[in-house]
Design an enzyme around this catalytic site. Structure first.
Site, PDB file in Angstrom:
ATOM      1  CG  ASP A  29      -0.264  -0.369   2.503  1.00 15.72           C
ATOM      2  OD1 ASP A  29       0.819   0.203   2.767  1.00 15.72           O
ATOM      3  OD2 ASP A  29      -0.791  -1.212   3.253  1.00 15.72           O
ATOM      4  CG  ASP A  98       0.922   2.518 -14.892  1.00 12.81           C
ATOM      5  OD1 ASP A  98       0.696   2.661 -16.105  1.00 12.81           O
ATOM      6  OD2 ASP A  98       1.662   1.643 -14.427  1.00 12.81           O
ATOM      7  CG  ASP A 200      -1.654   0.269 -19.689  1.00  8.66           C
ATOM      8  OD1 ASP A 200      -0.686  -0.486 -19.487  1.00  8.66           O
ATOM      9  OD2 ASP A 200      -2.794  -0.143 -19.987  1.00  8.66           O
ATOM     10  CD  GLU A 262      11.505  19.067 -18.773  1.00  6.37           C
ATOM     11  OE1 GLU A 262      11.462  18.664 -19.950  1.00  6.37           O
ATOM     12  OE2 GLU A 262      12.535  19.460 -18.213  1.00  6.37           O
ATOM     13  CG  HIS A 329       3.849  -4.448 -14.737  1.00  6.53           C
ATOM     14  ND1 HIS A 329       4.485  -3.443 -15.433  1.00  6.53           N
ATOM     15  CD2 HIS A 329       2.576  -4.443 -15.185  1.00  6.53           C
ATOM     16  CE1 HIS A 329       3.641  -2.876 -16.262  1.00  6.53           C
ATOM     17  NE2 HIS A 329       2.466  -3.468 -16.142  1.00  6.53           N
ATOM     18  CG  ASP A 330       2.882  -6.461 -18.367  1.00 11.75           C
ATOM     19  OD1 ASP A 330       2.135  -6.863 -17.457  1.00 11.75           O
ATOM     20  OD2 ASP A 330       2.681  -5.414 -19.001  1.00 11.75           O
TER      21      ASP A 330
END
Length: 532
Positions: A29, A98, A200, A262, A329-330
């Protein structure tokens, strides 16, 4: 050059469910991440990218968003996020979120309204089509998770499109109202102080307007995954997506122009290099960093890697800044793909190439993929196409912090099992070890900061034989030679005359040799950075 923070810095990806749990429910978390910010600052990274933390039914673990302007209770509250952001900024760390704009959860209020009636004002916010003339789905498009990309809504008698799960309905980005409301979502987080977004599946966001069938893939073989039965010619990478990316860039650039710092946009784009380059922008800027995933799948061979790096450098448009990724993560972890010895060499490669590196949490410990027992599988992709090795659970397992119960990750039962060697492979155990891979990562990150040539200097390959990949990084009068032995036998690199007096700054192994007789001897699985 005067480098922006996202050019000279290093990004560290956190999968929030697996980084640190603060309340004992077995799921990481925001308060847990905040507790570990000191570790990230000491490690030497510059920014943390947090995978989705928005409210979600978790059909795809946060990539099915139900509210773009909130925090899922599993991860905490907006107050927790603001606290995390303030603490990160206090330590000099940037925070990147994300952003999942291609699709929403089917439980998002927008989609609930859209599917309620063909005449609802939000009907056109999603992609609806009548059945094919002969019945069935409107075309042959296949979900990335297998099966048809179309689901029939019995209430309204039309199909809606979903590039992934049926619980992830694709938005209609040809609708100006969708663009407007999503720009507002970006501003919501930018106004809170977020430093950027990883976008994504950016290349998925627009589909061919007439929805023709995708061509059949002539190279399809069983075991590749059903999505590869067709080539995604009409369902991805449409010309209009560049207008959308440019619009997002304009939103981000507005904050820099207003003197608020920026902001960076990073695009997830799995495309060949020549098409990837278009996402830097042509008529106007698009994303700052279209993710470059080539190292993930590249053959681990010196000559081919050298050609890959040179080809990528040559393809960059004027002003385009490179970036490199070893894992995420993939995809399978680098220690699984290359083994522990070469994972160290890969770390040196990643952190000494020209461009922005992104590290995946736990790679600095040499974590490998974890075999997930059938009764612990969580990933919907594995559940839909079991046995093909497409599941992503093995690379999303909890971060091991120490040798206490559950590796210090949680006081409860972790949502995924820990890797088997966590009592030895954990932060507390490896931090003081002079030859641990964690110490190597810290050394490499430190020399990137101490020697700007490694962060923003020029790049040139050196001639090398056998399994050696070698190159020069230079900024002004400072030159460094990086020599990587990608093989399991000793190798020798003939040095240019100007480099023969170089001294090792860091090696992947203890006790690097000095150059002798105009050459540098490399042991098996050794990488060395020489300062000339």
């Amino acid at each position: 050059m005067t480098a922006s923070w996202w050019q000279s810095g290093v990004i560290y990806q956190i999968y929030p469910r697996s980084f640190q749990d603060s309340d004992g429910d077995g799921i990481g978390d925001l308060k847990g991440i905040a507790q570990r910010l000191g570790y990230l600052a000491e490690l030497g990274v510059d920014a943390l990218w947090i995978s989705p933390i928005y409210p979600s039914p978790m059909a795809d673990f946060g990539y099915d968003v139900a509210d773009y302007c909130g925090i899922d209770p599993r991860f905490g509250t907006l107050a927790d996020f603001d606290d995390l952001l303030a603490k990160a900024h206090g330590l000099g760390l940037k925070v990147v979120l994300d952003f999942v704009p291609n699709h929403t959860s089917d439980q998002h209020p927008w989609f609930v309204a859209s599917r309620s009636s063909r005449t609802d004002p939000k009907r056109d916010w999603y992609i609806w089509r009548d059945a094919a003339a002969a019945g069935g789905p409107p075309n042959n498009w296949i979900s990335d998770f297998g099966g048809s990309a179309w689901t029939l809504d019995e209430t309204t008698g039309q199909y809606y499109y979903h590039a992934f799960l049926k619980e992830q309905a694709d938005l209609n980005w040809r609708n100006p109202a969708v663009r407007s409301v999503m720009d507002e979502a970006l501003r919501f987080w930018f106004d809170r102080g977020v430093d950027g977004f990883r976008i994504d599946v950016l290349w998925h966001m627009v589909k061919a307007a007439d929805f023709p069938d995708n061509p059949v893939n002539p190279d399809y073989r069983p075991g590749m995954g059903e999505m590869h039965r067709v080539l995604q010619l009409h369902s991805t990478d449409q010309p209009e997506v560049h207008q959308i990316a440019a619009g997002m860039r304009a939103v981000a650039d507005g904050y820099g122009a207003a003197g608020q710092g920026e902001r960076v946009l990073i695009g997830e784009i799995y495309l060949p290099v020549e098409r990837l380059m278009d996402y830097y922008g042509q008529d106007r800027p698009e994303v700052h960093l279209p993710f470059n995933f080539q190292l993930v799948d590249a053959p681990w061979q010196a000559r081919s890697l050298g050609a890959l790096i040179a080809g990528y450098e040559a393809a960059l448009p004027s002003g385009g800044w490179p970036n490199w990724v070893l894992g995420n993560h993939d995809r399978p972890r680098v220690a699984t793909r290359r083994g522990q010895a070469q994972a160290r060499v890969a770390a040196m490669l990643l952190l000494t190439l020209r461009g922005t590196p992104t590290l995946y949490y736990g790679d600095e410990l040499g974590l490998s993929d974890v075999a997930i027992p059938p009764d612990r599988v969580q990933d919907p992709r594995e559940k839909r196409e079991p046995g093909l090795g497409l599941g992503r659970d093995p690379v999303r397992t909890p971060m091991p912090w120490d040798a206490s119960a559950q590796a210090g990750f949680t006081a409860g039962r972790p949502w995924l099992p820990l890797h088997g060697d966590w009592p030895a492979r954990n932060v507390a155990r490896m931090m003081p070890e002079p030859q641990s891979i964690l110490t190597l990562y810290r050394q490499l990150l430190a020399i990137r900061r101490e020697h700007p040539a490694l962060a923003v200097g020029s790049f040139a390959l050196l001639e090398a034989d056998g399994d050696v990949l070698a190159y020069v990084r230079q900024l002004g009068a400072e030159r460094l030679v990086v020599a990587l032995n990608l093989g399991d036998r000793p190798q020798c690199l003939e040095l240019p005359a100007w480099a023969c007096d170089g001294r090792p700054l860091v090696s992947t192994l203890a006790g690097a040799a000095l150059p002798q007789g105009g050459a540098l001897s490399l042991r098996a699985d050794e990488g060395v950075v020489l300062r000339v």
